[in-house]
Each structure stands twice: as C-alpha cells, then as structure tokens.
Design a protein around this motif. Sequence first.
Motif, PDB file in Angstrom:
ATOM      1  N   ASN A  56      34.189 -41.852   2.892  1.00 58.54           N
ATOM      2  CA  ASN A  56      33.561 -40.611   2.441  1.00 58.54           C
ATOM      3  C   ASN A  56      34.012 -40.169   1.047  1.00 58.54           C
ATOM      4  N   SER A  57      34.882 -40.956   0.369  1.00 60.11           N
ATOM      5  CA  SER A  57      35.433 -40.458  -0.894  1.00 60.11           C
ATOM      6  C   SER A  57      35.704 -41.572  -1.894  1.00 60.11           C
ATOM      7  N   SER A  58      35.142 -41.434  -3.075  1.00 61.62           N
ATOM      8  CA  SER A  58      35.408 -42.430  -4.126  1.00 61.62           C
ATOM      9  C   SER A  58      36.824 -42.247  -4.687  1.00 61.62           C
ATOM     10  N   LEU A  59      37.323 -41.016  -4.649  1.00 64.43           N
ATOM     11  CA  LEU A  59      38.687 -40.777  -5.133  1.00 64.43           C
ATOM     12  C   LEU A  59      39.688 -41.568  -4.291  1.00 64.43           C
ATOM     13  N   ASN A  60      39.401 -41.638  -3.007  1.00 65.36           N
ATOM     14  CA  ASN A  60      40.191 -42.439  -2.085  1.00 65.36           C
ATOM     15  C   ASN A  60      40.186 -43.915  -2.534  1.00 65.36           C
ATOM     16  N   GLY A  98      39.822 -34.240 -19.243  1.00 66.54           N
ATOM     17  CA  GLY A  98      39.317 -35.146 -18.221  1.00 66.54           C
ATOM     18  C   GLY A  98      39.483 -34.552 -16.838  1.00 66.54           C
ATOM     19  N   TYR A  99      39.360 -35.417 -15.829  1.00 63.77           N
ATOM     20  CA  TYR A  99      39.363 -34.983 -14.425  1.00 63.77           C
ATOM     21  C   TYR A  99      40.796 -34.927 -13.916  1.00 63.77           C
ATOM     22  N   ASP A 100      41.214 -33.751 -13.493  1.00 62.08           N
ATOM     23  CA  ASP A 100      42.627 -33.565 -13.114  1.00 62.08           C
ATOM     24  C   ASP A 100      43.091 -34.516 -12.018  1.00 62.08           C
ATOM     25  N   ARG A 101      42.201 -34.874 -11.102  1.00 57.23           N
ATOM     26  CA  ARG A 101      42.634 -35.715  -9.982  1.00 57.23           C
ATOM     27  C   ARG A 101      42.883 -37.168 -10.410  1.00 57.23           C
ATOM     28  N   HIS A 102      42.233 -37.619 -11.466  1.00 50.67           N
ATOM     29  CA  HIS A 102      42.580 -38.938 -12.030  1.00 50.67           C
ATOM     30  C   HIS A 102      44.027 -38.914 -12.511  1.00 50.67           C
ATOM     31  N   PHE A 103      44.340 -37.847 -13.223  1.00 46.51           N
ATOM     32  CA  PHE A 103      45.686 -37.740 -13.795  1.00 46.51           C
ATOM     33  C   PHE A 103      46.733 -37.596 -12.682  1.00 46.51           C
ATOM     34  N   CYS A 154      37.639 -43.545 -17.132  1.00 47.38           N
ATOM     35  CA  CYS A 154      36.383 -43.197 -17.813  1.00 47.38           C
ATOM     36  C   CYS A 154      35.430 -42.520 -16.834  1.00 47.38           C
ATOM     37  N   VAL A 155      34.868 -41.398 -17.240  1.00 47.82           N
ATOM     38  CA  VAL A 155      33.735 -40.795 -16.513  1.00 47.82           C
ATOM     39  C   VAL A 155      32.582 -40.855 -17.515  1.00 47.82           C
ATOM     40  N   PRO A 156      31.815 -41.946 -17.467  1.00 46.96           N
ATOM     41  CA  PRO A 156      30.971 -42.285 -18.616  1.00 46.96           C
ATOM     42  C   PRO A 156      29.691 -41.463 -18.780  1.00 46.96           C
ATOM     43  N   SER A 211      30.557 -36.330 -18.319  1.00 46.55           N
ATOM     44  CA  SER A 211      31.966 -36.346 -17.923  1.00 46.55           C
ATOM     45  C   SER A 211      32.440 -34.998 -17.400  1.00 46.55           C
ATOM     46  N   ASN A 212      33.403 -35.065 -16.542  1.00 51.33           N
ATOM     47  CA  ASN A 212      34.122 -33.894 -16.052  1.00 51.33           C
ATOM     48  C   ASN A 212      35.309 -33.691 -16.994  1.00 51.33           C
ATOM     49  N   PRO A 213      35.398 -32.612 -17.774  1.00 47.07           N
ATOM     50  CA  PRO A 213      34.600 -31.393 -17.674  1.00 47.07           C
ATOM     51  C   PRO A 213      33.594 -31.185 -18.820  1.00 47.07           C
ATOM     52  N   ALA A 222      30.811 -40.838 -11.332  1.00 51.87           N
ATOM     53  CA  ALA A 222      30.548 -39.796 -10.316  1.00 51.87           C
ATOM     54  C   ALA A 222      29.257 -39.019 -10.582  1.00 51.87           C
ATOM     55  N   TYR A 223      28.903 -38.874 -11.870  1.00 47.46           N
ATOM     56  CA  TYR A 223      27.716 -38.063 -12.208  1.00 47.46           C
ATOM     57  C   TYR A 223      26.587 -38.914 -12.790  1.00 47.46           C
ATOM     58  N   GLY A 224      26.567 -40.177 -12.374  1.00 49.00           N
ATOM     59  CA  GLY A 224      25.633 -41.165 -12.930  1.00 49.00           C
ATOM     60  C   GLY A 224      24.157 -40.848 -12.742  1.00 49.00           C
ATOM     61  N   PHE A 275      31.559 -44.813  -7.399  1.00 49.15           N
ATOM     62  CA  PHE A 275      30.409 -43.914  -7.279  1.00 49.15           C
ATOM     63  C   PHE A 275      30.460 -43.313  -5.874  1.00 49.15           C
ATOM     64  N   SER A 276      29.852 -42.143  -5.712  1.00 45.88           N
ATOM     65  CA  SER A 276      29.715 -41.626  -4.342  1.00 45.88           C
ATOM     66  C   SER A 276      28.551 -40.653  -4.277  1.00 45.88           C
ATOM     67  N   THR A 277      28.182 -40.335  -3.051  1.00 43.95           N
ATOM     68  CA  THR A 277      27.099 -39.357  -2.868  1.00 43.95           C
ATOM     69  C   THR A 277      27.663 -37.946  -2.616  1.00 43.95           C
ATOM     70  N   SER A 278      28.943 -37.759  -2.955  1.00 40.93           N
ATOM     71  CA  SER A 278      29.550 -36.435  -2.728  1.00 40.93           C
ATOM     72  C   SER A 278      28.730 -35.311  -3.351  1.00 40.93           C
ATOM     73  N   LYS A 279      28.262 -35.524  -4.572  1.00 42.42           N
ATOM     74  CA  LYS A 279      27.509 -34.485  -5.274  1.00 42.42           C
ATOM     75  C   LYS A 279      26.000 -34.764  -5.193  1.00 42.42           C
ATOM     76  N   ILE A 280      25.631 -35.574  -4.194  1.00 39.27           N
ATOM     77  CA  ILE A 280      24.216 -35.876  -3.958  1.00 39.27           C
ATOM     78  C   ILE A 280      23.838 -35.320  -2.581  1.00 39.27           C
ATOM     79  N   TYR A 300      28.313 -31.457 -13.722  1.00 38.46           N
ATOM     80  CA  TYR A 300      28.740 -30.328 -12.911  1.00 38.46           C
ATOM     81  C   TYR A 300      29.500 -29.257 -13.678  1.00 38.46           C
ATOM     82  N   PHE A 301      29.790 -29.520 -14.961  1.00 39.00           N
ATOM     83  CA  PHE A 301      30.712 -28.618 -15.658  1.00 39.00           C
ATOM     84  C   PHE A 301      30.286 -28.330 -17.092  1.00 39.00           C
ATOM     85  N   VAL A 302      30.871 -27.244 -17.609  1.00 38.10           N
ATOM     86  CA  VAL A 302      30.816 -26.944 -19.038  1.00 38.10           C
ATOM     87  C   VAL A 302      32.269 -26.738 -19.447  1.00 38.10           C
TER      88      VAL A 302
END
Length: 428
Positions: free
Chosen positions: A103-107, A141-146, A186-188, A191-193, A223-225, A255-260, A350-352
């Motif tokens: 259920n998670s690409s971060l995983n 960038g994305y805090d959870r990557h870091f 890379c969040v190509p 990108s977040n954020p 993630a936001y492809g 990739f994931s469907t989390s935001k889909i 998802y972000f500005v």
Amino acid sequence: MGGIEVAAITSYSKEQLIALQKELSAEYEAFKARNLVLDMSRGKPAGSQLDVTNGVLDALESYITEDGLDARNYGVLDGIPEAKKLFSDLLNIPKEKIIIGGNSSLNLMYDTMVRLMLFGTQGNTPWSKLPVVKFLCPSPGYDRHFAICEDLGIEMITIPMKEDGPDMELVEDLVANDASIKGIWCVPLYSNPQGVCYSDDVVARLATMKTAADDFRIFWDNAYGVHHIYGEKKLADIFELTEKAGNANRVYYFFSTSKITFPGAGVSLIASSESNVAEIKKHMGVQTIGHDKLNQLRTVHYFQNAEGVRVHMKKLAEELKPKFDIVLKTLDKELEGTGLATWTKPLGGYFVAIDTYEGCAKETVALAKAAGVTMTGAGATFPYKKDLHDRNIRIAPTYPTAEELQIAMDLFCVCVKLAGVNKLLENK
Ligand SMILES: Cc1ncc(COP(=O)(O)O)c(C=O)c1O
C-alpha cells in the motif's frame, strides 16, 4: 503589470515600516480572535476528494485473476498480470521491469535503501560496510526521503533546485569525483514541494552522467507522475535514456496510487532493470509471500485501463484546481511586488512552495500556528531540517475546504508580511 507602481516593502523607511507593522499586527490580532483551527501541513486529500473515488470500495468484480488464480489465497510475489499491465500502459514502463508492492511506495523506497545497505547491489560492497555513504538531496524536497537517509546514517548533501530540476552542474561535478556518493532523490514531475518538472535535458544528464560509484542509484519517485492540474507536462523516459547510455541498472522508479485512490490504501510499485528486478525479488521473496492481490484486482476493476486512470485524474484535477487557484491568487494579491516573498506556480501535483524574506520562515509558521493555522514545519523541506536561509515553507492546499483554505491563506499572507516587516525593522 499595468496600473499603479507599488514600492516594495523592502524599500520602506523605518517610519513606514513601523506604521505598516501596526496595521499588520491589528489584522493579525483580528485573525487570532477568530479561534481558527485549520491544517495545511500534510499533503492529504480532503474528504470530498476521497469521495470522488468511493467506487473503488466495491469495484471488485471477481477474485479470480486474468490467469485463473484465486486472489484470496497466497501466491504471486511481484503482482498480478493485469495490475502490471495497467501501470505499464499508464507509465510506459515494460511489464518485465515492474514489481507491484503493497500500500505504500515509501515503504518500497525504505526497503530498497535497506537492501542496498545490507546486501549491496550487482556484486558491489554493501553500503553499510563502507566508511561513509552520501546521497544527493535536491532541496526543497520531500521530508520523508530525507528521513530515510537520516534513519540509516546516510550523509545528505543539499543540492539547490532550479526551475527545471536539480542544479546539474553541481550534481555532475560531485558524482564524478566522489565514489561515496551513492545516489540521488528525484521527484521528477510536479515535485514536492515546489511543483518543479524536470526538463528533458536534466533527465538526459542524470541518465548519462559519469559517476565515480559503479553502484550509483537514482531514486526516481514519480509520485505525482499523472497529477496534472493546469495542462499536462511530459517527462522524458529515464529507462530509455539510461539503457542507451549503458547505465541500465541506475534507476529505481517508484509510483503509487496513494494520491489517485486512497492514501495508505492504494497500490504501489517499484520498477527497475530486469537484472535489478531479479535481485529485488530474491530478497522480497524472503520478506513476504506476496502483497495484497485483492487490492490490486479491485484497483484494476475500478479503472479498467490506463485511460480510466487518466479520466479519473481529470476529475481529481477539477476538485483540486479551485484550491490551487485560491492559493495562487491570494499570494498574487497579497504578496506580489512586496519584495517579501517569491513562490512557485506549479502546473500539477499537491503543493506550492513559498520563499519568505530571508530568515522569516520559522517566524511566519510560528505566527500562523499561534493564530490556529498549522503549516508544514519551517525547514522540513531540507536535509536535517536545516534551511540555511530560513525561508522555505510548503503550502499543502488539498485538505481544508475552499472556504477554510481562503481564510488560512489570508492569515498566512499577513504572517509572511508581519514576519518580513519585523525582520526589516530588526535590521534598521
Ligand atoms: C514525493 C512523495 N513520494 C511518496 C509519497 C508517499 O507515497 P506512498 O503513500 O505511496 O507511500 C508522498 C506523499 O506525500 C510524496 O509526496
């Protein structure tokens, strides 16, 4: 811009600043008196956005897969064929390169990094056996990557983001000369954020650049492809480019469907060269007997095909566009020309991201918090939470309702200005 020229607040005299500070403080106190409780901190969909996808909850037409397997039972490590086909068509990745996860690409990212630390890859020394391992972190960038790097003791190197991706001159120079640099996040797309989309040139350079480390890896978190909002940006094909350059093993694509569909209840995938896929499966097969095939099936039954996902994303864009409009219009109206902030204008995702006046992000977030609006913590978008300029703040517009968002943005802009004016006065 036509009309009246407004002097930037940064050029105000001390007296003008004091007068403005008084005005802004009064506005701020009026917001505070409203006892607001609003959250713009995490990139979570609102309930109304989740409702768009409720059909997936009872989309399961049968528990028998295309090739006759009972999805209720154990079996199939790397994903059912129809799920592989759906994502292969959607992302233009050959099926052989895809492993469907849970259920998670971060995983999957965390596990991939842990495998590299413990086992190494393609015969190279496991990273945990090396004296030092470094990763490039395009930032903001994305805090959870870091957080993954921090958790595993991987040293992070901040790479400035440009309008079309990471600063490639710096990246190329670093990776060519330091074999302890083992990879890059890379969040190509969107990108977040910041909503940055990597240009063809940046993707080509990442794919072809010379690296001192043989086992240099790109963590390509798309993630936001498919999360277009204002038009549609295309991303160059990283697999095609790395293969052509003889760097076929360089990329792990996530990739994931989390935001889909539903965050935390979607379907994820990792894609890589066939040789990397074999390596991953060897270890993954010890870790699990298989991921949730029923979830894979109902996702396929709901969307039917890649076009089904694209149509769905248009519906989500209709849901999100008014919220992005509110954020961007309010920033324009309240901060344009003040000299106290710059911000990105993402076309999707998802972000500005906003940069306040130098040294004002922490105070801005603290002011907003004290008036009842929670923002992502200042600094969170940088490795070790260290924003050297203390100016970047991530705005996540998706969770509040449009009305709440408008109030939160109005207050936020007052906070940006108040913190900026306070800082200017400090320096006078
Ligand atoms: C860039 C990026 N990658 C990954 C994730 C998390 O993905 P998942 O839910 O598939 O673990 C997020 C969530 O915000 C994200 O912004």
